[in-house]
Write a protein that holds these residues in place. Structure first.
Motif, PDB file in Angstrom:
ATOM      1  N   ALA A 257       0.827  -1.239   0.022  1.00 20.61           N
ATOM      2  CA  ALA A 257      -0.213   0.049   0.077  1.00 20.61           C
ATOM      3  C   ALA A 257       0.982   1.424   0.099  1.00 20.61           C
ATOM      4  N   ALA A 258       1.900   1.386   0.708  1.00 18.81           N
ATOM      5  CA  ALA A 258       2.741   2.569   0.939  1.00 18.81           C
ATOM      6  C   ALA A 258       3.594   2.753  -0.331  1.00 18.81           C
ATOM      7  N   ASP A 259       4.399   1.539  -0.677  1.00 16.95           N
ATOM      8  CA  ASP A 259       5.226   1.662  -1.783  1.00 16.95           C
ATOM      9  C   ASP A 259       5.364   0.253  -2.470  1.00 16.95           C
ATOM     10  N   PRO A 260       4.186   0.179  -3.570  1.00 16.32           N
ATOM     11  CA  PRO A 260       4.380  -0.941  -4.334  1.00 16.32           C
ATOM     12  C   PRO A 260       5.497  -1.417  -5.160  1.00 16.32           C
ATOM     13  N   GLN A 262       8.638  -0.877  -4.057  1.00 18.66           N
ATOM     14  CA  GLN A 262       9.487  -1.513  -3.294  1.00 18.66           C
ATOM     15  C   GLN A 262       9.213  -2.988  -3.094  1.00 18.66           C
ATOM     16  N   LEU A 263       7.752  -3.531  -3.030  1.00 20.20           N
ATOM     17  CA  LEU A 263       7.563  -4.708  -3.098  1.00 20.20           C
ATOM     18  C   LEU A 263       7.856  -5.474  -4.332  1.00 20.20           C
ATOM     19  N   PHE A 264       7.585  -4.710  -5.407  1.00 20.21           N
ATOM     20  CA  PHE A 264       8.036  -5.285  -6.558  1.00 20.21           C
ATOM     21  C   PHE A 264       9.493  -5.508  -6.773  1.00 20.21           C
ATOM     22  N   ARG A 265      10.469  -4.628  -6.435  1.00 10.87           N
ATOM     23  CA  ARG A 265      11.754  -4.783  -6.314  1.00 10.87           C
ATOM     24  C   ARG A 265      12.433  -5.969  -5.403  1.00 10.87           C
ATOM     25  N   ILE A 266      11.617  -6.209  -4.230  1.00 13.89           N
ATOM     26  CA  ILE A 266      11.791  -7.173  -3.236  1.00 13.89           C
ATOM     27  C   ILE A 266      11.492  -8.464  -4.157  1.00 13.89           C
ATOM     28  N   LEU A 267      10.468  -8.452  -4.828  1.00 13.36           N
ATOM     29  CA  LEU A 267       9.998  -9.797  -5.551  1.00 13.36           C
ATOM     30  C   LEU A 267      10.790 -10.018  -6.590  1.00 13.36           C
ATOM     31  N   VAL A 268      11.434  -9.117  -7.219  1.00 16.18           N
ATOM     32  CA  VAL A 268      12.343  -9.282  -8.275  1.00 16.18           C
ATOM     33  C   VAL A 268      13.615 -10.072  -8.140  1.00 16.18           C
ATOM     34  N   VAL A 305       0.224  -8.812  -3.117  1.00  9.44           N
ATOM     35  CA  VAL A 305       1.538  -9.611  -3.141  1.00  9.44           C
ATOM     36  C   VAL A 305       1.481 -10.323  -4.421  1.00  9.44           C
ATOM     37  N   GLN A 306       0.270 -10.830  -4.828  1.00  8.70           N
ATOM     38  CA  GLN A 306       0.110 -11.480  -5.963  1.00  8.70           C
ATOM     39  C   GLN A 306       0.329 -10.659  -7.276  1.00  8.70           C
ATOM     40  N   GLU A 307      -0.333  -9.640  -7.220  1.00  5.33           N
ATOM     41  CA  GLU A 307      -0.160  -8.519  -8.258  1.00  5.33           C
ATOM     42  C   GLU A 307       1.340  -8.209  -8.569  1.00  5.33           C
ATOM     43  N   MET A 308       2.076  -7.965  -7.426  1.00  7.74           N
ATOM     44  CA  MET A 308       3.518  -7.555  -7.564  1.00  7.74           C
ATOM     45  C   MET A 308       4.236  -8.835  -8.211  1.00  7.74           C
ATOM     46  N   THR A 309       3.771  -9.969  -7.492  1.00  3.54           N
ATOM     47  CA  THR A 309       4.598 -11.279  -7.954  1.00  3.54           C
ATOM     48  C   THR A 309       4.564 -11.325  -9.609  1.00  3.54           C
ATOM     49  N   ALA A 310       3.229 -10.966  -9.989  1.00  3.36           N
ATOM     50  CA  ALA A 310       2.964 -11.198 -11.457  1.00  3.36           C
ATOM     51  C   ALA A 310       3.809 -10.185 -12.164  1.00  3.36           C
ATOM     52  N   ARG A 311       3.978  -9.113 -11.872  1.00  6.89           N
ATOM     53  CA  ARG A 311       4.642  -8.037 -12.272  1.00  6.89           C
ATOM     54  C   ARG A 311       6.274  -8.307 -12.490  1.00  6.89           C
ATOM     55  N   GLN A 341       5.329  -1.218 -14.517  1.00 12.39           N
ATOM     56  CA  GLN A 341       4.199  -0.509 -14.997  1.00 12.39           C
ATOM     57  C   GLN A 341       3.352  -1.100 -15.559  1.00 12.39           C
ATOM     58  N   THR A 342       3.281  -2.446 -15.850  1.00 12.46           N
ATOM     59  CA  THR A 342       2.286  -3.350 -16.463  1.00 12.46           C
ATOM     60  C   THR A 342       0.941  -3.785 -15.428  1.00 12.46           C
ATOM     61  N   ASP A 343      -0.101  -3.371 -15.983  1.00 14.96           N
ATOM     62  CA  ASP A 343      -1.186  -3.639 -15.229  1.00 14.96           C
ATOM     63  C   ASP A 343      -1.787  -5.130 -15.593  1.00 14.96           C
ATOM     64  N   VAL A 344      -1.657  -5.952 -14.356  1.00 14.32           N
ATOM     65  CA  VAL A 344      -1.673  -7.294 -14.513  1.00 14.32           C
ATOM     66  C   VAL A 344      -3.275  -7.598 -14.165  1.00 14.32           C
ATOM     67  N   ARG A 345      -3.802  -6.572 -13.734  1.00 15.48           N
ATOM     68  CA  ARG A 345      -5.075  -6.903 -12.996  1.00 15.48           C
ATOM     69  C   ARG A 345      -6.008  -7.553 -13.882  1.00 15.48           C
ATOM     70  N   PRO A 346      -6.439  -7.093 -15.132  1.00 20.53           N
ATOM     71  CA  PRO A 346      -7.250  -7.825 -15.842  1.00 20.53           C
ATOM     72  C   PRO A 346      -7.025  -9.116 -16.261  1.00 20.53           C
ATOM     73  N   GLN A 347      -5.679  -9.377 -16.597  1.00 22.72           N
ATOM     74  CA  GLN A 347      -5.312 -10.853 -16.624  1.00 22.72           C
ATOM     75  C   GLN A 347      -5.428 -11.687 -15.607  1.00 22.72           C
TER      76      GLN A 347
END
Ligand code: PSV
Ligand code: MN
Length: 388
Positions: A257-260, A262-268, A305-311, A341-347
């Motif tokens: 919520a605060a810094d998506p 950062q969560l993305f970078r962690i998951l990378v 978490v799922q959305e940032m993992t997908a990205r 920046q890819t919106d994975v939500r619809p998929q």
């Protein structure tokens, strides 16, 4: 637009995020705890609520316990209750921060009687793990000092090692100990396990079944958390994540919520280091929902978490390696940003539906009537809270 490959989707299908039982109880700040209607009165009701999150997302098959908050007479019955609700019992968290005896320390205390009591509490937690089928014992210590000169910091590290060694020796073959660090609070001058390095040193001295727990809220502002993730994976000692978000301190807000970014970078880095869907690395939430509804708060969290993992899975690693090898700074950074920046939500929504899950778990929960039902049924008794 880049889209998730069938291989990415099967990776996502395996993802599991453990929920904290305490997220379902009331919580707040030192100023006020706001009660919510329908809040669980006991661990059985907490588990029923946690099962709702899994039911609507397919992402949260286990629930972490906190002892003594979740102490019950019959852990076999609690285990069966969880299974009847389609989930299982997970990590057992010890608690050495709410007893008068621990005012000046627990596992590090200079008084052998108090150390004995604290070690015995952990041994009792392992007995519970045997009954619940839990694998991990999570230890977070509220130990340290407030004033220079108050304590012998060196002696406390030595006593910590001795205490942990005794706890470690009691673990079963398939059980683990994860040691969580936190840079401050409730002690402010020195903390006995303040950082990943200290946690690493302590667990490395124990053996292979001891790992580090990284709580994303437990770092100073500006810390490069993904670097720590990389290093712990490299060392084979990243045992678990406590996911949450912070703006200031240990806020325990909704992960992502605060810094998506950062969560993305962690998951990378998790993916880079082989930590995704690895039995070595448990994904957990450690959150409290002070003002928002708790069950939807947890649903939102696992979806984040799922959305940032997908990205992170969308990152073109081959192209990134090539850009890095060519010192093409801007191309390398652009690849990271393209994935982020890819919106994975619809998929993801369509994919969920194809697997028999609701396209929109938040809406499905809201329409289910569960919140109204527990508000009507859970009348009387004492609502559970952070600390009870
Ligand atoms: C206290 O900071 C804390 O939030 C730690 O992160 C633990 O994981 C959690 O409480 C439960 O004991
Ligand atoms: Mn934590």
């Amino acid at each position: 637009m880049t889209s998730l490959s069938p291989e990415n989707l099967s990776t996502l299908a395996e993802q599991a995020i453990e929920l904290p039982s305490w997220a379902f109880g009331n919580s707040g700040t030192r100023f006020r705890v706001f009660a919510t209607s329908g809040t669980p009165r006991d661990p059985f009701e907490k588990i029923a609520d946690a099962a709702q999150v899994h039911h609507h997302t397919g992402l949260a098959p286990s629930v972490a316990l906190h002892i003594p908050w979740d102490a019950v007479d019959d852990y076999g019955a609690l285990r069966r209750h969880a299974e009847d609700h389609g989930v299982r019992l997970g990590t057992v968290n010890s608690n050495t921060f709410q007893d008068e005896d621990y005012k000046f320390g627990a596992l590090t205390h200079h008084d052998a009687r108090i150390r004995r009591k604290a070690v015995d509490h952990h041994l009792a937690c392992i007995d519970i793990m045997d009954a619940t089928g839990s694998r991990d014992l999570k230890i977070w210590l509220a130990e340290g000092s407030n004033y220079p000169g108050q304590n012998d910091m060196r002696a406390r590290q030595d006593r910590l090692h001795d205490s942990l060694q005794e706890i470690y020796a009691r673990l079963g073959d398939d059980q683990r100990l994860v040691l969580e660090y936190k840079f401050f609070e409730p002690a402010f001058y020195h903390t006995d396990v303040p950082d990943w390095g200290t946690s690493y040193v302590q667990v490395a001295a124990l053996g292979e079944k001891a790992m580090v727990c990284l709580d994303t809220g437990h770092h100073a502002p500006g810390t490069n958390i993904e670097f720590i993730v990389m290093q712990l994976l490299r060392l084979g000692r990243l045992g678990s994540f406590d996911f949450n978000s912070r703006f200031y301190a240990d806020d325990d807000l909704i992960v992502g919520a605060a810094d998506p970014f950062q969560l993305f970078r962690i998951l990378v880095e998790v993916i880079r280091g082989g930590g995704l869907n690895s039995p070595d690395v448990a994904f957990m939430l450690d959150q409290c929902h002070n003002i928002e509804d708790k069950i939807p708060g947890q649903i939102r969290s696992v979806l984040n978490v799922q959305e940032m993992t997908a990205r992170a899975l969308l990152l073109d690693r081959e192209a990134l390696s090539a850009a890095q090898a060519a010192n093409d700074v801007l191309a390398a950074n652009a690849l990271m940003m393209d994935a982020f920046q890819t919106d994975v939500r619809p998929q993801l929504a369509a994919w969920r539906e194809g697997r028999g899950l609701p396209a929109d778990p938040m809406a499905a929960y809201a329409a289910s009537g569960y919140a109204e039902r527990i508000a009507a049924e859970r009348v009387g008794g004492a609502q559970a809270g952070w600390g009870a």
